[in-house]
Each structure stands twice: as structure tokens, then as C-alpha cells.
Design an enzyme around this catalytic site. Structure first.
Site, mmCIF file in Angstrom:
data_model
loop_
_atom_site.group_PDB
_atom_site.id
_atom_site.type_symbol
_atom_site.label_atom_id
_atom_site.label_comp_id
_atom_site.label_asym_id
_atom_site.label_seq_id
_atom_site.Cartn_x
_atom_site.Cartn_y
_atom_site.Cartn_z
ATOM 1 N N CYS A 1 0.971 -1.469 -0.224
ATOM 2 C CA CYS A 1 -0.141 -0.085 0.058
ATOM 3 C C CYS A 1 0.802 1.429 -0.356
ATOM 4 O O CYS A 1 0.678 2.843 -0.285
ATOM 5 C CB CYS A 1 -1.325 0.071 0.890
ATOM 6 S SG CYS A 1 -0.231 -0.276 2.998
ATOM 7 N N HIS B 1 -2.223 0.656 7.243
ATOM 8 C CA HIS B 1 -2.694 0.768 6.077
ATOM 9 C C HIS B 1 -2.963 1.660 5.524
ATOM 10 O O HIS B 1 -3.328 2.728 5.949
ATOM 11 C CB HIS B 1 -3.678 -0.287 5.551
ATOM 12 C CG HIS B 1 -4.493 -0.516 4.607
ATOM 13 N ND1 HIS B 1 -3.286 -0.975 3.318
ATOM 14 C CD2 HIS B 1 -5.383 -0.362 2.751
ATOM 15 C CE1 HIS B 1 -4.163 -1.206 2.150
ATOM 16 N NE2 HIS B 1 -5.134 -0.150 2.536
ATOM 17 N N HIS C 1 -6.414 1.784 -3.477
ATOM 18 C CA HIS C 1 -5.692 1.687 -1.947
ATOM 19 C C HIS C 1 -5.195 0.128 -2.560
ATOM 20 O O HIS C 1 -5.072 -0.636 -3.567
ATOM 21 C CB HIS C 1 -5.896 1.259 -1.039
ATOM 22 C CG HIS C 1 -7.066 -0.029 -0.627
ATOM 23 N ND1 HIS C 1 -6.770 -1.048 0.288
ATOM 24 C CD2 HIS C 1 -8.284 0.339 -1.344
ATOM 25 C CE1 HIS C 1 -8.601 -1.598 -0.169
ATOM 26 N NE2 HIS C 1 -8.558 -1.061 -0.832
#
Length: 166
Positions: free
Chosen positions: A71, A123, A135
Site C-alpha cells: 500500500c 494501511h 489502495h
């Protein structure tokens, strides 16, 4: 007997059609129109162009190529290549960059962060528009998800604005 069977068939058909999956893993690419520009770059167009290049590429911790990416690399790569802005490579340092933004004030290009485990795993994604963000999912690769998805809503941590308009 036939009317009863037909009624049962219709009941199953109606029930099946009304069942909604609460999680849609991949949203189709949509053209987000905003007035957001950054140094004469249409941020929305730049983000969607980058998404098209990476869509579906799988997740790989520390990955930086078509074999798999994580990510923070997706975010780093978008900012470096599309928005011509250097930002840190890791989620931790990305989360320490920029200006804090309230969820209700998100703009295209803002970074959205999530705490995904009790151990403090982080994240990151890039806010697009209309509650959607780009993402890299560990299960579906590069994709677009909604902040209103129950999983992301429950794990939302904070947002940061890296881009400043001149």
C-alpha cells in the site's frame, strides 16, 4: 400444484435478487470530476491514470513492481510519478507527513490511514472522491474501495493532506 411451485420459484427469485453483498471487492473505474488541481495537474485524472496502470496487481509486502506492491509503495509511486511530489516510502512516515484532515473535509489526493490489527498494523490509501479511495488490498490487489464499507469504517484511523493548492 403448478401455481404453488411457480409461487415458490418467484419467492426464491425475488429473495435472491434482493440480497445485497455488503462488501464489493472492486468498484468499476469511474471518472471522478473535481476542481482539484495541484500545480496545474488535475489530481483526479492523474490518480485514475495511475490506477489504470496498476489495477489488479497483487499485494506483496515491500513490493515495488508488477509482481506485487504494498500500500505505501502505491501511494509513494502515485505522488512521485503523477503528482511530482516526494513523500516517504513507508506507511508510518507517510502518516507523519502533511496536515491532519477531518474525515468530513477529505479532498481528492488526501491520504487515508487505517489501523488494521490490534498489533498496530497500518494501511494507507489515496482518497478519490464521493467516499472512495484507491489502495492495495492483500486479497484483491490494487483496487478502489469505499470508506463506508463496514471494514474500512471500523478501521479508519486518520487522514493527511500532502498536496497544497497554490
Amino acid at each position: 400444484m403448478k401455481p404453488i411451485l411457480f409461487s415458490i420459484f418467484l419467492l426464491f427469485l425475488i429473495t435472491a435478487c434482493s440480497t445485497k453483498n455488503p462488501y464489493t471487492p472492486t468498484k468499476p473505474l469511474v471518472a471522478y470530476k473535481t476542481n482539484t488541481t495541484y500545480n496545474h495537474i488535475n489530481v483526479s485524472d492523474a490518480l485514475l491514470a495511475h490506477y489504470k496502470q496498476w489495477q489488479g496487481v497483487g499485494y506483496k509486502y515491500g513490493g515495488q513492481d508488477r509482481e506485487g506492491i504494498d500500500c505505501s509503495y502505491l501511494v509513494y509511486d502515485v505522488y512521485r510519478k503523477e503528482l511530482r511530489k516526494n513523500i516517504p516510502r513507508t506507511t508510518l512516515y507517510q502518516s507523519r507527513s502533511g496536515k491532519s484532515v477531518k474525515k468530513k473535509d477529505l479532498r481528492t489526493g488526501d491520504l487515508v490511514f487505517f489501523l488494521t490489527s490490534k498489533k498496530g498494523s497500518r494501511h494507507v490509501g489515496i482518497y478519490l472522491s464521493h467516499g472512495d479511495f484507491m489502495h492495495v488490498s492483500t486479497s484483491h490487489g490494487v483496487m478502489i474501495s469505499s470508506l463506508s464499507n463496514p471494514y474500512w469504517r471500523a478501521h479508519y484511523w486518520k487522514a493527511k493532506r500532502i498536496l497544497t493548492t497554490n
